[in-house]
Design a protein around this motif. Structure first.
Motif, PDB file in Angstrom:
ATOM      1  N   THR A   7      -8.556   0.182  -8.536  1.00  0.00           N
ATOM      2  CA  THR A   7      -9.017   1.157  -9.518  1.00  0.00           C
ATOM      3  C   THR A   7      -7.820   1.503 -10.385  1.00  0.00           C
ATOM      4  N   VAL A   8      -7.950   1.256 -11.683  1.00  0.00           N
ATOM      5  CA  VAL A   8      -6.853   1.459 -12.617  1.00  0.00           C
ATOM      6  C   VAL A   8      -7.256   2.545 -13.605  1.00  0.00           C
ATOM      7  N   ASN A   9      -6.545   3.647 -13.552  1.00  0.00           N
ATOM      8  CA  ASN A   9      -6.818   4.773 -14.449  1.00  0.00           C
ATOM      9  C   ASN A   9      -8.293   5.166 -14.414  1.00  0.00           C
ATOM     10  N   GLY A  10      -8.849   5.163 -13.183  1.00  0.00           N
ATOM     11  CA  GLY A  10     -10.223   5.597 -12.983  1.00  0.00           C
ATOM     12  C   GLY A  10     -11.280   4.520 -13.139  1.00  0.00           C
ATOM     13  N   ARG A  11     -10.889   3.307 -13.439  1.00  0.00           N
ATOM     14  CA  ARG A  11     -11.847   2.218 -13.678  1.00  0.00           C
ATOM     15  C   ARG A  11     -11.574   1.060 -12.711  1.00  0.00           C
ATOM     16  N   VAL A  12     -12.601   0.591 -12.023  1.00  0.00           N
ATOM     17  CA  VAL A  12     -12.437  -0.532 -11.102  1.00  0.00           C
ATOM     18  C   VAL A  12     -12.178  -1.794 -11.920  1.00  0.00           C
ATOM     19  N   ARG A  13     -11.127  -2.497 -11.538  1.00  0.00           N
ATOM     20  CA  ARG A  13     -10.735  -3.729 -12.229  1.00  0.00           C
ATOM     21  C   ARG A  13     -10.495  -4.824 -11.214  1.00  0.00           C
ATOM     22  N   GLU A  14     -10.786  -6.054 -11.616  1.00  0.00           N
ATOM     23  CA  GLU A  14     -10.477  -7.229 -10.806  1.00  0.00           C
ATOM     24  C   GLU A  14      -9.583  -8.133 -11.620  1.00  0.00           C
ATOM     25  N   ILE A  15      -8.511  -8.609 -10.982  1.00  0.00           N
ATOM     26  CA  ILE A  15      -7.604  -9.530 -11.659  1.00  0.00           C
ATOM     27  C   ILE A  15      -7.291 -10.689 -10.717  1.00  0.00           C
ATOM     28  N   ASP A  16      -7.019 -11.814 -11.295  1.00  0.00           N
ATOM     29  CA  ASP A  16      -6.596 -12.983 -10.534  1.00  0.00           C
ATOM     30  C   ASP A  16      -5.108 -13.170 -10.761  1.00  0.00           C
ATOM     31  N   VAL A  17      -4.354 -13.211  -9.651  1.00  0.00           N
ATOM     32  CA  VAL A  17      -2.898 -13.316  -9.738  1.00  0.00           C
ATOM     33  C   VAL A  17      -2.385 -14.337  -8.728  1.00  0.00           C
ATOM     34  N   GLU A  18      -1.226 -14.867  -9.013  1.00  0.00           N
ATOM     35  CA  GLU A  18      -0.510 -15.664  -8.022  1.00  0.00           C
ATOM     36  C   GLU A  18      -0.028 -14.699  -6.943  1.00  0.00           C
ATOM     37  N   SER A  20       2.729 -14.399  -5.714  1.00  0.00           N
ATOM     38  CA  SER A  20       4.105 -13.962  -5.983  1.00  0.00           C
ATOM     39  C   SER A  20       4.222 -13.045  -7.206  1.00  0.00           C
ATOM     40  N   THR A  21       3.113 -12.708  -7.852  1.00  0.00           N
ATOM     41  CA  THR A  21       3.140 -11.877  -9.056  1.00  0.00           C
ATOM     42  C   THR A  21       3.511 -10.439  -8.712  1.00  0.00           C
ATOM     43  N   LEU A  22       4.505  -9.925  -9.403  1.00  0.00           N
ATOM     44  CA  LEU A  22       4.884  -8.523  -9.234  1.00  0.00           C
ATOM     45  C   LEU A  22       3.838  -7.625  -9.879  1.00  0.00           C
ATOM     46  N   LEU A  23       3.659  -6.445  -9.321  1.00  0.00           N
ATOM     47  CA  LEU A  23       2.686  -5.501  -9.857  1.00  0.00           C
ATOM     48  C   LEU A  23       2.996  -5.164 -11.313  1.00  0.00           C
ATOM     49  N   VAL A  52       0.615   4.690  -7.173  1.00  0.00           N
ATOM     50  CA  VAL A  52      -0.287   3.934  -6.314  1.00  0.00           C
ATOM     51  C   VAL A  52      -0.748   4.875  -5.211  1.00  0.00           C
ATOM     52  N   ASP A  53      -2.049   5.129  -5.192  1.00  0.00           N
ATOM     53  CA  ASP A  53      -2.628   6.057  -4.219  1.00  0.00           C
ATOM     54  C   ASP A  53      -1.893   7.391  -4.220  1.00  0.00           C
ATOM     55  N   GLY A  54      -1.526   7.853  -5.411  1.00  0.00           N
ATOM     56  CA  GLY A  54      -0.921   9.168  -5.591  1.00  0.00           C
ATOM     57  C   GLY A  54       0.586   9.228  -5.508  1.00  0.00           C
ATOM     58  N   ALA A  55       1.216   8.162  -5.058  1.00  0.00           N
ATOM     59  CA  ALA A  55       2.681   8.167  -4.915  1.00  0.00           C
ATOM     60  C   ALA A  55       3.318   7.304  -5.994  1.00  0.00           C
ATOM     61  N   THR A  56       4.438   7.766  -6.535  1.00  0.00           N
ATOM     62  CA  THR A  56       5.135   6.940  -7.515  1.00  0.00           C
ATOM     63  C   THR A  56       5.720   5.723  -6.825  1.00  0.00           C
ATOM     64  N   VAL A  57       5.622   4.599  -7.523  1.00  0.00           N
ATOM     65  CA  VAL A  57       6.086   3.322  -7.010  1.00  0.00           C
ATOM     66  C   VAL A  57       6.755   2.584  -8.152  1.00  0.00           C
ATOM     67  N   LYS A  58       7.844   1.955  -7.862  1.00  0.00           N
ATOM     68  CA  LYS A  58       8.485   1.084  -8.857  1.00  0.00           C
ATOM     69  C   LYS A  58       7.776  -0.261  -8.759  1.00  0.00           C
ATOM     70  N   SER A  59       6.963  -0.534  -9.747  1.00  0.00           N
ATOM     71  CA  SER A  59       6.048  -1.671  -9.677  1.00  0.00           C
ATOM     72  C   SER A  59       6.742  -3.021  -9.741  1.00  0.00           C
ATOM     73  N   CYS A  60       8.041  -3.032 -10.015  1.00  0.00           N
ATOM     74  CA  CYS A  60       8.786  -4.292  -9.960  1.00  0.00           C
ATOM     75  C   CYS A  60       9.153  -4.654  -8.532  1.00  0.00           C
ATOM     76  N   SER A  61       8.931  -3.743  -7.602  1.00  0.00           N
ATOM     77  CA  SER A  61       9.295  -4.001  -6.209  1.00  0.00           C
ATOM     78  C   SER A  61       8.076  -4.162  -5.306  1.00  0.00           C
ATOM     79  N   VAL A  62       6.894  -4.310  -5.933  1.00  0.00           N
ATOM     80  CA  VAL A  62       5.645  -4.440  -5.189  1.00  0.00           C
ATOM     81  C   VAL A  62       4.902  -5.664  -5.704  1.00  0.00           C
ATOM     82  N   LEU A  63       4.376  -6.447  -4.798  1.00  0.00           N
ATOM     83  CA  LEU A  63       3.536  -7.567  -5.210  1.00  0.00           C
ATOM     84  C   LEU A  63       2.164  -7.032  -5.612  1.00  0.00           C
ATOM     85  N   ALA A  64       1.565  -7.642  -6.595  1.00  0.00           N
ATOM     86  CA  ALA A  64       0.235  -7.228  -7.055  1.00  0.00           C
ATOM     87  C   ALA A  64      -0.782  -7.306  -5.924  1.00  0.00           C
TER      88      ALA A  64
END
Length: 157
Positions: A7-18, A20-23, A52-64
């Motif tokens: 759910t991205v900004n209140g909207r359910v989204r589906e994406i296809d990623v490798e 190894s793709t960073l968030l 992410v789920d209410g907590a700040t996350v540095k999205s370069c350190s999380v896999l999608a």
């Protein structure tokens, strides 16, 4: 490719990623939400901060793929239909930004801080934004902006 549903900004989204793709790259490239910035790619600068789920996350350190099923808020999801979020308005009113590159991370970090501590002192504010590098303001305006937002948010029922 792996399908990730979130759910991205209140909207359910589906994406296809490798796998190894960073968030941060999924947010910018797959979701086309470019307010999340790519900075250092090491988790040091905070330009890629999302919630992410209410907590700040540095999205370069999380896999999608690690965000499967999560509730994700980017800077694009902070303002409401009735206008800017109080933290955004305070940064605007108190000149808490200059170039704006660090701003998404600063704002999302400030929101998390104020949800957990509605009346932080300056030391708590500095500690909260410690992981967000700003090369323009020198942080005094950032601290002033967050203090202003805290005051306004406590006054608003």
């Amino acid at each position: 490719m792996t399908r990730v549903t979130l759910t991205v900004n209140g909207r359910v989204r589906e994406i296809d990623v490798e796998t190894s793709t960073l968030l941060v790259h999924a947010v910018r490239e797959n979701l086309r939400l470019t307010g999340t910035h790519v900075g250092c790619l090491t988790g040091d600068c905070g330009a890629c901060t999302v919630r992410v789920d209410g907590a700040t996350v540095k999205s370069c350190s999380v896999l999608a793929v690690g965000a499967q099923g999560a509730d994700l808020v980017t800077i694009e999801g902070l303002a409401g239909d009735d206008g800017l979020h109080p933290v955004q308005q305070a940064f605007w009113d108190e000149f808490g930004f200059q170039c704006g590159y660090c701003l998404p991370g600063m704002l999302l970090t400030a929101c998390e801080l104020l949800e957990n501590d509605p009346d932080p002192d300056d030391a708590a504010i500095v500690e909260a934004v410690n992981g967000n590098l700003c090369r323009c303001t020198g942080y005094a305006a950032v601290v002033r902006s967050i203090r202003c937002a805290a005051d306004r948010m406590r006054e608003t029922p």
